[in-house]
Design an enzyme around this catalytic site. Structure first.
Site, PDB file in Angstrom:
ATOM      1  N   ASP A   1     -10.794   2.883   4.419  1.00  0.00           N
ATOM      2  CA  ASP A   1     -11.061   1.445   4.309  1.00  0.00           C
ATOM      3  C   ASP A   1     -12.570   1.167   4.334  1.00  0.00           C
ATOM      4  OD1 ASP A   1      -9.132  -0.418   3.793  1.00  0.00           O
ATOM      5  OD2 ASP A   1      -8.474  -0.650   5.873  1.00  0.00           O
TER       6      ASP A   1
ATOM      7  N   LYS B   1       0.842  -1.201   0.000  1.00  0.00           N
ATOM      8  CA  LYS B   1       0.000   0.000   0.000  1.00  0.00           C
ATOM      9  C   LYS B   1       0.881   1.257   0.000  1.00  0.00           C
ATOM     10  CE  LYS B   1      -3.731  -2.568   2.116  1.00  0.00           C
ATOM     11  NZ  LYS B   1      -4.420  -3.023   3.325  1.00  0.00           N
TER      12      LYS B   1
ATOM     13  N   GLN C   1      -4.271  -1.662   9.711  1.00  0.00           N
ATOM     14  CA  GLN C   1      -4.204  -2.970   9.056  1.00  0.00           C
ATOM     15  C   GLN C   1      -4.805  -4.058   9.953  1.00  0.00           C
ATOM     16  OE1 GLN C   1      -3.078  -3.511   5.826  1.00  0.00           O
ATOM     17  NE2 GLN C   1      -3.855  -5.569   6.118  1.00  0.00           N
TER      18      GLN C   1
END
Ligand code: NAP
Length: 292
Positions: free
Chosen positions: A121, A54, A98
């Site tokens: 997200d 990412k 994450q």
């Protein structure tokens, strides 16, 4: 019949190019450079790889990336404090924590601490809640499920009125994928580990999304001829002939399925690249919104 292979890598590359252009346009218009903060807790090797990928994508597209790494024994309070700091930082337009987090941490509370304006997200309960409500729009949609829908549309699937089956009901893939399909006016069935006679259900699918985490579980004869098949699964299977001693396979038995399906995503090179491209796109959109 041999299925059309849906090239996620190429479709993701197009999206990435659009994001890079969007970043340039934003800067040219006097906006600030988009910034993504990644929060990695612990040393899970897969999570480390995902965060690295990412951050690399950010670098390639002109997005600033701010990496935060915390030890596996970081406390709930430390992580929430960091999230609050990032919420207040005007250079940060997206915050990515994450997952999975180490055991013992309250994942929901940490996701809830992220400002919904920076929830790139799309996992904040408010964004997910809006996704589930008629006539409401989330600020951000989770990247992997959004990628599945983009791939289906690019492949030419007619979603309205389609019989869509999602296998898997996780918060990050299966459930939001099902909600997105409902928004597209598909008739949606969600399957999971307690579903009785799964093959009989999947055989009815015009559109089948597999997000299970079981290598090659969905066989060719579980698929309706001509169906659109999106394989989200990423599973390692031992392969002594491979350089690393393993190879990656999806949740669908690709070789069999491609003889039956109308279109199918490969693993790797299907959904995976869409996830990161979607995250970059969400970060750009957040920065655009902040610049208005
Ligand atoms: P997860 O949280 O483990 O959820 C798996 C789901 O599959 C659960 O809902 C589970 O049912 C269901 N399931 C498990 N065994 C089953 C069975 N035998 N029959 C029917 N359903 C079954 O996994 P996830 O996070 O959603 O991830 C799914 C897969 O996608 C994994 O391989 C993961 O690596 C991959 N993934 C890929 C990307 C990408 O970018 N390409 C992103 C995220 C995840 P219950 O709810 O009843 O337990």
């Amino acid at each position: 019949m041999t299925a059309k292979i849906i090239d996620g890598k190429a479709i993701a590359a197009e999206l990435r190019q659009e994001v890079a252009k969007g970043v340039e346009a934003l800067l040219a218009a006097g906006g600030s450079r988009p910034g993504l903060a990644t929060v990695l807790v612990g040393e899970n090797p897969a999570s480390q790889t995902y965060v690295r990928m990412k951050r690399k994508a950010c670098e390639e597209l002109g997005i600033e990336s701010f990496g935060h790494e915390l030890p596996a024994d970081a406390t709930q309070e430390e992580i929430e404090k960091l999230v609050e700091k990032l919420n207040a930082d005007p250079g940060v337009h997206g915050i990515l924590v994450q997952l999975p987090l180490p055991a013992g941490l309250d994942e929901e509370a940490i996701l809830r601490a992220i400002s919904i304006e920076k929830d790139v997200d799309g996992f904040h309960p408010i964004n997910i809640g809006r996704l589930a409500q008629k006539g409401r729009e989330p600020l951000f949609v989770p990247c992997t499920p959004a990628g599945c829908i983009t791939l289906l549309k690019k492949a030419g699937a007619e979603l309205e009125g389609a019989e869509a089956i999602v296998v898997g009901r996780s918060n990050i893939v299966g459930m939001p994928a099902a909600l997105l399909l409902v928004k597209e006016n598909a008739t949606v069935t969600i399957c999971h580990s307690r579903t009785k006679d799964l093959p009989a259900v999947t055989r009815e699918a015009d559109v089948l999304i597999a997000a299970i985490g079981r290598p090659e579980m969905i066989k060719g004869d579980w698929i309706k001829p001509g169906a659109y098949v999106i394989d989200v699964g990423v599973n390692r299977v031992e392969d002594p002939s491979a350089k690393r001693g393993y190879r990656l396979v999806g949740d669908v038995a690709f070789d069999e399925a491609k003889e039956v399906a109308g279109a199918i995503t490969p693993v790797p090179g299907g959904v995976g690249p869409m996830t990161i491209a979607g995250l970059m796109n969400n970060t750009l959109r957040s920065a655009q919104r902040a610049s208005i």
